[in-house]
Write an enzyme that holds these catalytic residues in place. Structure first.
Site, PDB file in Angstrom:
ATOM      1  CG  ASP A 172      46.342 -21.226 -72.130  1.00  0.00           C
ATOM      2  OD1 ASP A 172      46.591 -20.050 -71.793  1.00  0.00           O
ATOM      3  OD2 ASP A 172      47.227 -22.088 -72.271  1.00  0.00           O
ATOM      4  CD  GLU A 194      48.426 -24.291 -79.573  1.00  0.00           C
ATOM      5  OE1 GLU A 194      49.508 -24.924 -79.606  1.00  0.00           O
ATOM      6  OE2 GLU A 194      47.416 -24.693 -78.992  1.00  0.00           O
ATOM      7  CD  GLU A 215      49.921 -33.733 -78.624  1.00  0.00           C
ATOM      8  OE1 GLU A 215      48.998 -34.467 -78.228  1.00  0.00           O
ATOM      9  OE2 GLU A 215      49.762 -32.524 -78.894  1.00  0.00           O
ATOM     10  CG  HIS A 258      47.076 -25.632 -72.534  1.00  0.00           C
ATOM     11  ND1 HIS A 258      47.312 -24.543 -73.357  1.00  0.00           N
ATOM     12  CD2 HIS A 258      47.323 -26.719 -73.310  1.00  0.00           C
ATOM     13  CE1 HIS A 258      47.673 -24.958 -74.558  1.00  0.00           C
ATOM     14  NE2 HIS A 258      47.678 -26.271 -74.553  1.00  0.00           N
TER      15      HIS A 258
END
Length: 387
Positions: A85, A178, A187, A327
Site C-alpha cells: 500500500d 501506523e 482493532e 488497503h
C-alpha cells in the site's frame, strides 16, 4: 465486517489530494511494482545424512492456521499487503525522510512495528535509537530484518504487549505508529498508542501521526446491494432472510467509486492524538448530508484522513473514495430503506461509535437517520457491528 471485490490490496499508485480537505496530502513519487511474493520454506532432513539436511530454519515456519487465527499479524501476507500500500508506506517514508529534524539524534518508539519498516526509516533518518515494539511472532522476523540491514546497533525490537513491557529508557522523544484500522478505529490500537504516550513520551515530544478525522458520505449502490443483501430473500427458491438481517448489520469494507457519491462529504470527528484520552474514541456526532443530484441512496460510507502537523509543511493522506485506493478502502453501511432523494434535500441524523463490551477491538455503530423529502419520508435507527 465483510470485504468484497477481492480482498487483496487495491493500492497500486501514488497519493492524491482529497477533494474537500485543506490538508497538504503528500503525493508519493514512487510506484511499487506488484510482484508476486515468493514464500520460502526450508525443510530439514528427517534422518541424519538425508538429502536437504543442514538447511536454515525459516522463522515462523512452524505456524499453523490455528496459530494465525489468534495471531493474524504473525503471517507475512498481511504485512505484504500493508507494505505494498504505497499511499500508506510511502507517506510515512516521506514524513520521516523529509522531516529528519524530528528524528535526528532522537529516541523513537515504534508502536506495533510489524516488519520494522517505520523503525528502519527512522534509523536511516538519523535517530539516536529506535525501540520497536511488536506483539506478534513477526517480531522475530523484524529482528532478523534489522540485523540483515545493519541497524542492530540503532534499532531494538521488543516482543510483547506495550501495556506489559518495560523500555530500557525512561522517556522517548518521538512515538510513531501506523495504528489505524478499518473505519479508523477497528482493532482499537489507538488506545495502545495513547498508553505509550502517557507512559513514555517526554515533555515536548511528538506523536506521529498527530491528527485523524472520520468522514461520512452517501452513495447509490443498487447493483451490489441487490447481490449482497437482497440475495438472501430467495436462495434457489428458499427463504434465507434470517441471514439478510445479519448481513445488514455487518459493515462492508470495499472500494467505492467516486461516481457513486450522491451527497456532500461531512466531517464527523477529529482526533488529536497528542491530547485525546481513550474515552474520546467513543462518541455520538450529528450529521447533515445534502444531495448533489437526484438519485437513490442505498448506503452511507465512512472513511478517514490522517495528518502529520508537526512536519515542516503539513503532510497526510486520505482513504476517501476520491483519493487513491488504500488497503483500508472505505466502510459501507447499507440502509434498510432505499432513499429517493432530490437535489438539495438533506439526510439528517447521528452516529454513535463505541468499542464492543465483550471485545473492545470490535466496534458497535448506531446510526439514526431521517429524510423528509418530496418523494421519500423515512426515519429509522440501525445498528452495526464491525467484527
Amino acid at each position: 465486517m465483510d470485504q468484497r471485490k477481492g480482498s487483496g490490496s487495491d493500492a497500486n499508485g501514488g497519493l492524491a489530494e482529497a477533494t474537500a480537505s485543506r490538508l497538504r496530502f503528500e503525493d508519493p513519487d514512487e510506484v511499487m511494482e506488484e510482484n508476486p511474493a515468493a514464500a520460502a520454506a526450508t525443510v530439514g532432513a528427517e534422518e541424519e545424512g538425508g538429502e536437504g539436511g543442514g538447511g536454515e530454519e525459516v522463522i515462523g515456519s512452524d505456524k499453523t492456521s490455528a496459530d494465525y487465527y489468534f495471531d493474524s499479524y504473525s503471517h507475512f501476507g498481511i504485512h505484504e499487503e500493508m507494505l505494498k500500500d504505497v499511499v500508506r508506506t510511502k507517506s510515512y517514508q516521506n514524513v520521516i525522510t523529509q522531516n529528519s529534524f524530528l528524528f535526528k539524534d532522537k529516541i523513537v518508539l515504534d508502536v506495533g512495528a510489524g516488519t520494522g519498516i517505520l523503525s528502519l526509516f527512522c534509523a536511516k533518518a538519523g535517530a539516536k535509537h529506535v525501540y520497536a515494539i511488536e506483539c506478534s511472532q513477526m517480531a522475530d522476523m523484524a529482528k532478523e530484518i534489522v540485523r540483515t540491514n545493519g541497524y542492530s546497533n540503532v534499532i531494538t525490537v521488543i516482543k510483547g504487549k506495550v501495556e506489559e513491557i518495560e523500555l530500557p529508557v525512561p522517556k522517548v522523544d518521538v512515538i510513531i505508529s501506523e495504528w489505524m484500522g478499518y473505519f479508523l478505529l477497528f482493532e482499537n490500537m489507538l488506545n495502545t498508542v495513547l498508553y505509550a504516550r502517557d507512559k513514555w513520551l517526554a515533555d515536548g515530544g511528538v506523536v506521529l501521526p498527530d491528527k485523524a478525522s472520520l468522514h461520512l458520505t452517501a452513495i447509490e449502490d443498487a447493483e451490489y446491494k441487490e447481490d449482497k443483501i437482497e440475495f438472501w430473500n430467495n436462495v434457489y427458491g428458499f427463504d434465507m432472510r434470517c441471514i439478510k438481517k445479519q448481513a445488514m448489520m455487518e459493515p462492508l469494507v470495499d472500494t467505492v467509486d467516486a461516481n457513486q457519491i450522491v451527497t456532500n462529504c461531512q466531517l464527523l470527528k477529529t482526533m488529536d492524538i497528542s491530547k485525546m484520552t481513550p474515552g474520546d474514541a467513543s462518541f455520538t456526532v450529528p450529521f447533515k448530508l445534502v444531495a448533489e443530484r437526484n438519485d437513490y441512496i442505498h448506503a452511507l460510507v465512512a472513511y478517514f484522513n490522517v495528518s502529520f502537523t508537526k512536519c515542516h509543511k503539513m503532510m497526510g493522506f486520505s482513504t476517501g473514495p476520491r483519493s487513491k485506493a488504500t488497503h483500508w478502502k472505505q466502510t459501507v453501511l447499507y440502509l434498510e430503506d432505499v432513499l429517493t432523494i432530490c437535489e438539495g434535500e438533506t439526510i439528517t441524523g447521528s452516529m454513535t461509535v463505541t468499542p464492543n463490551k465483550k471485545n473492545p477491538r470490535d466496534i458497535d455503530i448506531k446510526l439514526c437517520y431521517a429524510l423528509s423529502g418530496h418523494r421519500c419520508q423515512v426515519s429509522r435507527t440501525q445498528h452495526y457491528k464491525m467484527r
